[in-house]
Design a protein around this motif. Structure first.
Motif, short mmCIF file in Angstrom:
data_model
loop_
_atom_site.label_atom_id
_atom_site.label_comp_id
_atom_site.label_asym_id
_atom_site.label_seq_id
_atom_site.Cartn_x
_atom_site.Cartn_y
_atom_site.Cartn_z
N UNK A 236 -27.72 29.88 46.14
CA UNK A 236 -27.03 29.10 45.10
C UNK A 236 -25.60 29.61 44.95
N UNK A 237 -24.60 28.75 45.15
CA UNK A 237 -23.20 29.18 45.13
C UNK A 237 -22.74 29.69 43.78
N UNK A 238 -23.44 29.34 42.70
CA UNK A 238 -23.04 29.82 41.38
C UNK A 238 -23.70 31.15 41.04
N UNK A 239 -24.69 31.56 41.82
CA UNK A 239 -25.38 32.83 41.59
C UNK A 239 -24.83 33.94 42.48
N UNK A 240 -24.53 33.62 43.72
CA UNK A 240 -24.11 34.66 44.66
C UNK A 240 -22.91 35.46 44.18
#
Length: 283
Positions: A236-240
């Motif tokens: 997930x790009x918002x978690x990494x």
């Protein structure tokens, strides 16, 4: 070491096919006991030999050995005997505590690829530079957030710090560097050409280069005398980015604490500076 911990900590160094196998195991660890190496290969659309080579590269005799080891890790997690890192891929639904767990996993993986002796060496290099020279620090974009914060912390300890987020100005600053000085370069992906040039220039001045990057092959790491590495991954790009930031901050905190505790005068300097700052902020 848990096989899940090992897989996650080494993921950033893997090839594209190896990462697919790693991600499948991490996300479906509880199902691995039902998969043969051929079934796993079929599920991923790769060859069976790729699965076997993956397990051997991790240090296992073969796929059955890996599967057994993962099964043991899951059993320990089910009994509450394993850390959060080993509970990855247990099939539990994401909940309110999921982000805490993912951050803990990233910090654990990062800890494993940065042995205590590396942290000690970096703290010693900064301490020595603070006694007889200067510590140069640079980061661009979001990397500058951590570069700026770390520069402030070093200054509170009485260590002369030259911080800049402009490559042209840092190039000029580096011209005053010499043997015994240290350059910390913050660059998540380690591929910015200007930062590589600054690192080369600094080494020409006989200074010591410390790089702070992801645990991936990148040009900046090849120029480092000492490396701080971060392992943090999520699809997930918002978690990494959150995982990277958390693991990186933990690394920097470890170095800072060592510097605080290395000499009584550093600790005293920190307390004195904090008191002065507090007096300035008071009305």
């Amino acid at each position: 070491m848990s096989p899940l911990v090992k897989i996650r900590s080494e993921r950033d160094q893997m090839s594209a096919v190896e990462r697919r196998i790693a991600d499948f195991i991490l996300e479906n660890a509880h199902l691995l006991r039902d998969y043969s190496s051929q079934q796993l290969a079929n599920a991923l659309g790769i060859s069976q030999s790729s699965v076997v080579k993956f397990t051997q590269k991790l240090g296992f005799k073969g796929y059955p050995d890996l599967k057994y080891s993962v099964g043991e890790a899951i059993a320990r997690a089910d009994n509450g005997d394993a850390p959060a890192m080993e509970r990855a891929g247990s099939g539990q639904e994401e909940g309110p505590g999921a982000l805490w767990r993912r951050k803990s996993e990233a910090e654990e993986a990062t800890r494993l690829i940065n042995p205590p002796e590396v942290i000690d060496t970096i703290a010693a290099a900064i301490e020595q530079a603070g006694r007889a020279g200067k510590v140069f620090i640079i980061g661009l974009g979001e990397d500058d957030i951590y570069a700026r914060n770390f520069a402030l912390r070093l200054s509170l300890l009485g260590i002369l710090t030259v911080h800049n987020f402009d490559t042209a100005r840092m190039t000029a600053n580096v011209s005053a560097a010499g043997a015994g000085d240290v350059l910390l370069v913050f660059s998540e992906h380690g591929n910015h050409p200007a930062l590589c040039k600054i690192a080369r220039y600094f080494r020409e001045r006989r200074g010591q280069v410390i790089t702070v990057t992801r645990h991936t092959a990148n040009p900046l790491r090849t120029l480092a005398d000492i490396q701080l590495l971060v392992s943090a991954h999520d699809e997930r790009p918002y978690i990494q980015p959150l995982l990277y930031q958390s693991a990186l901050q933990h690394l920097l905190d470890c170095v800072f604490v060592l510097l605080c505790e290395s000499h009584d005068d550093r600790h005293a300097q920190l307390l004195a500076n904090l008191e002065r700052i507090q007096l300035m902020l008071e009305p």
